[in-house]
Design an enzyme around this catalytic site. Structure first.
Site, PDB file in Angstrom:
ATOM      1  N   ARG A  38      56.009 130.976  86.079  1.00 21.13           N
ATOM      2  CA  ARG A  38      55.132 130.700  87.204  1.00 21.13           C
ATOM      3  C   ARG A  38      55.891 130.971  88.479  1.00 21.13           C
ATOM      4  O   ARG A  38      56.948 130.391  88.709  1.00 21.13           O
ATOM      5  CB  ARG A  38      54.761 129.201  87.202  1.00 21.13           C
ATOM      6  CG  ARG A  38      53.452 128.939  86.641  1.00 21.13           C
ATOM      7  CD  ARG A  38      52.930 127.553  86.812  1.00 21.13           C
ATOM      8  NE  ARG A  38      53.747 126.506  87.372  1.00 21.13           N
ATOM      9  CZ  ARG A  38      53.258 125.333  87.723  1.00 21.13           C
ATOM     10  NH1 ARG A  38      51.976 125.097  87.598  1.00 21.13           N
ATOM     11  NH2 ARG A  38      54.035 124.385  88.194  1.00 21.13           N
TER      12      ARG A  38
ATOM     13  N   THR B 102      53.516 131.066  94.640  1.00 24.36           N
ATOM     14  CA  THR B 102      52.071 131.298  94.474  1.00 24.36           C
ATOM     15  C   THR B 102      51.491 130.510  93.294  1.00 24.36           C
ATOM     16  O   THR B 102      50.275 130.388  93.180  1.00 24.36           O
ATOM     17  CB  THR B 102      51.804 132.787  94.185  1.00 24.36           C
ATOM     18  OG1 THR B 102      52.435 133.111  92.923  1.00 24.36           O
ATOM     19  CG2 THR B 102      52.389 133.678  95.279  1.00 24.36           C
TER      20      THR B 102
ATOM     21  N   ASP C 110      59.469 119.219  84.537  1.00 27.87           N
ATOM     22  CA  ASP C 110      59.529 120.635  84.164  1.00 27.87           C
ATOM     23  C   ASP C 110      59.997 120.751  82.710  1.00 27.87           C
ATOM     24  O   ASP C 110      61.147 120.448  82.383  1.00 27.87           O
ATOM     25  CB  ASP C 110      60.492 121.365  85.111  1.00 27.87           C
ATOM     26  CG  ASP C 110      60.434 122.863  84.894  1.00 27.87           C
ATOM     27  OD1 ASP C 110      60.166 123.590  85.854  1.00 27.87           O
ATOM     28  OD2 ASP C 110      60.665 123.326  83.740  1.00 27.87           O
TER      29      ASP C 110
ATOM     30  N   ASP D 151      63.060 123.127  81.989  1.00 23.94           N
ATOM     31  CA  ASP D 151      64.326 122.580  82.492  1.00 23.94           C
ATOM     32  C   ASP D 151      64.797 121.401  81.647  1.00 23.94           C
ATOM     33  O   ASP D 151      65.984 121.255  81.366  1.00 23.94           O
ATOM     34  CB  ASP D 151      64.170 122.127  83.949  1.00 23.94           C
ATOM     35  CG  ASP D 151      64.174 123.311  84.919  1.00 23.94           C
ATOM     36  OD1 ASP D 151      64.556 124.423  84.501  1.00 23.94           O
ATOM     37  OD2 ASP D 151      63.776 123.113  86.080  1.00 23.94           O
TER      38      ASP D 151
HETATM   39  C1  PRP Z   1      55.803 126.090  82.651  1.00 27.91           C
HETATM   40  C2  PRP Z   1      55.179 125.699  81.330  1.00 27.91           C
HETATM   41  C3  PRP Z   1      54.004 126.614  81.247  1.00 27.91           C
HETATM   42  C4  PRP Z   1      53.577 126.727  82.670  1.00 27.91           C
HETATM   43  C5  PRP Z   1      52.376 125.859  82.867  1.00 27.91           C
HETATM   44  O1  PRP Z   1      56.528 127.247  82.522  1.00 27.91           O
HETATM   45  O2  PRP Z   1      56.063 125.827  80.251  1.00 27.91           O
HETATM   46  O3  PRP Z   1      54.304 127.881  80.707  1.00 27.91           O
HETATM   47  O4  PRP Z   1      54.659 126.255  83.475  1.00 27.91           O
HETATM   48  O5  PRP Z   1      51.882 125.983  84.158  1.00 27.91           O
HETATM   49  P1  PRP Z   1      50.497 126.667  84.469  1.00 27.91           P
HETATM   50  O6  PRP Z   1      49.484 126.110  83.520  1.00 27.91           O
HETATM   51  O7  PRP Z   1      50.233 126.253  85.888  1.00 27.91           O
HETATM   52  O8  PRP Z   1      50.629 128.156  84.338  1.00 27.91           O
HETATM   53  P2  PRP Z   1      57.505 127.796  83.671  1.00 27.91           P
HETATM   54  O9  PRP Z   1      56.781 128.785  84.530  1.00 27.91           O
HETATM   55  O10 PRP Z   1      58.151 126.660  84.378  1.00 27.91           O
HETATM   56  O11 PRP Z   1      58.552 128.667  82.859  1.00 27.91           O
HETATM   57  P3  PRP Z   1      59.658 128.198  81.781  1.00 27.91           P
HETATM   58  O12 PRP Z   1      58.925 127.825  80.528  1.00 27.91           O
HETATM   59  O13 PRP Z   1      60.461 129.448  81.614  1.00 27.91           O
HETATM   60  O14 PRP Z   1      60.447 127.064  82.348  1.00 27.91           O
HETATM   61  N1  URA Z   2      55.119 123.304  84.159  1.00 29.22           N
HETATM   62  C1  URA Z   2      55.891 122.276  83.778  1.00 29.22           C
HETATM   63  O1  URA Z   2      56.928 122.468  83.119  1.00 29.22           O
HETATM   64  N2  URA Z   2      55.525 121.027  84.121  1.00 29.22           N
HETATM   65  C2  URA Z   2      54.410 120.779  84.825  1.00 29.22           C
HETATM   66  O2  URA Z   2      54.104 119.611  85.104  1.00 29.22           O
HETATM   67  C3  URA Z   2      53.606 121.868  85.223  1.00 29.22           C
HETATM   68  C4  URA Z   2      53.985 123.113  84.866  1.00 29.22           C
END
Ligand code: PRP
Ligand code: URA
Length: 209
Positions: free
Chosen positions: A104, A108, A200, A203
């Site tokens: 994400r 944005t 997150d 993380d």
């Molecule tokens: C997080 C999570 C989802 C997304 C959800 O990923 O694991 O994939 O956000 O958010 P959304 O429904 O608003 O799209 P992130 O972009 O943090 O990537 P990561 O898994 O690499 O940490």
């Molecule tokens: N992605 C995450 O990892 N946590 C949230 O709460 C939303 C998006």
């Protein structure tokens, strides 16, 4: 319209409480996510088709049942979806695993696809898209569109926690996709984080920030 199932088994809910707790460290967080994913897989495979077979027990010949060999594909959304994959594979070891890399954009909040590798026969498989968090729904929505564009016909979505906003997006865009959750939370905050959520997921799984 796709159905939304909240899997409220006591073991899932108990473990989810510790997953949410900010004092839970990386190792324990990862173990708990793995365990909850396995428990969820147990619930979501209830409707797998079965067929009769005949075996010999040490006592008699007996008619009994085995899985009818439905082909399953798991598609974790990188990176946090990986944290749920092994737990599911322990229960469905014959599943093939595809990967979709999606992050994400923090400005944005729009998802960006950076990687995709899928089993060659996805059109024949029942695919389970895996991501711990369904927040705005952008990542899961794009991942599902991407799979459909490549021929996927049967898709389910499995997440730990969803916000109502994300669920609405998937129901609207993909009425054919059933959604399986451990919890439906209250809302999103101004940064697109789920409230109360767990923070997150990526993380916390991998100890990054
Ligand atoms: C997080 C999570 C989802 C997304 C959800 O990923 O694991 O994939 O956000 O958010 P959304 O429904 O608003 O799209 P992130 O972009 O943090 O990537 P990561 O898994 O690499 O940490
Ligand atoms: N992605 C995450 O990892 N946590 C949230 O709460 C939303 C998006």
């Amino acid at each position: 319209m796709g159905n939304v199932f909240v899997l409220d088994h006591p073991l899932i809910q108990h473990k989810l409480t510790y997953i949410r707790d900010k004092n839970t460290g990386t190792k324990e967080f990862r173990e708990l996510v793995d365990e909850v994913a396995a428990l969820m897989a147990f619930e979501i495979t209830r409707d797998l088709p079965m067929e009769e077979t005949t075996i010999r027990t040490p006592v008699v010949e007996a008619k009994t049942k085995v899985l009818a060999g439905k082909k399953i594909g798991l598609v974790p959304i990188l990176r946090a979806g990986l944290g749920m994959t092994e737990g599911i594979l322990r229960l469905i070891p014959a599943a093939r695993v595809g990967h979709i890399g999606m992050y994400r954009d923090p400005e944005t909040m729009q998802p960006v696809e950076y990687y995709i590798k899928l089993p060659s026969d996805i059109e024949e498989r029942e695919l389970i898209v895996i991501d711990p968090m369904l927040a705005t729904g952008g990542s899961a929505n794009d991942a599902i569109h991407s799979l459909k564009k490549r021929g996927a016909k049967q898709i389910r979505l499995m997440c730990l926690i969803a916000a109502p906003e994300g669920v609405e997006v998937i129901k609207e865009e993909h009425p054919d996709v059933d959604i399986y959750l451990a919890a439906m939370d209250e809302k999103l905050d101004d940064h697109g984080y789920i409230v109360p959520g767990l923070g997150d997921a990526g993380d916390r799984l991998y100890g990054t920030k």
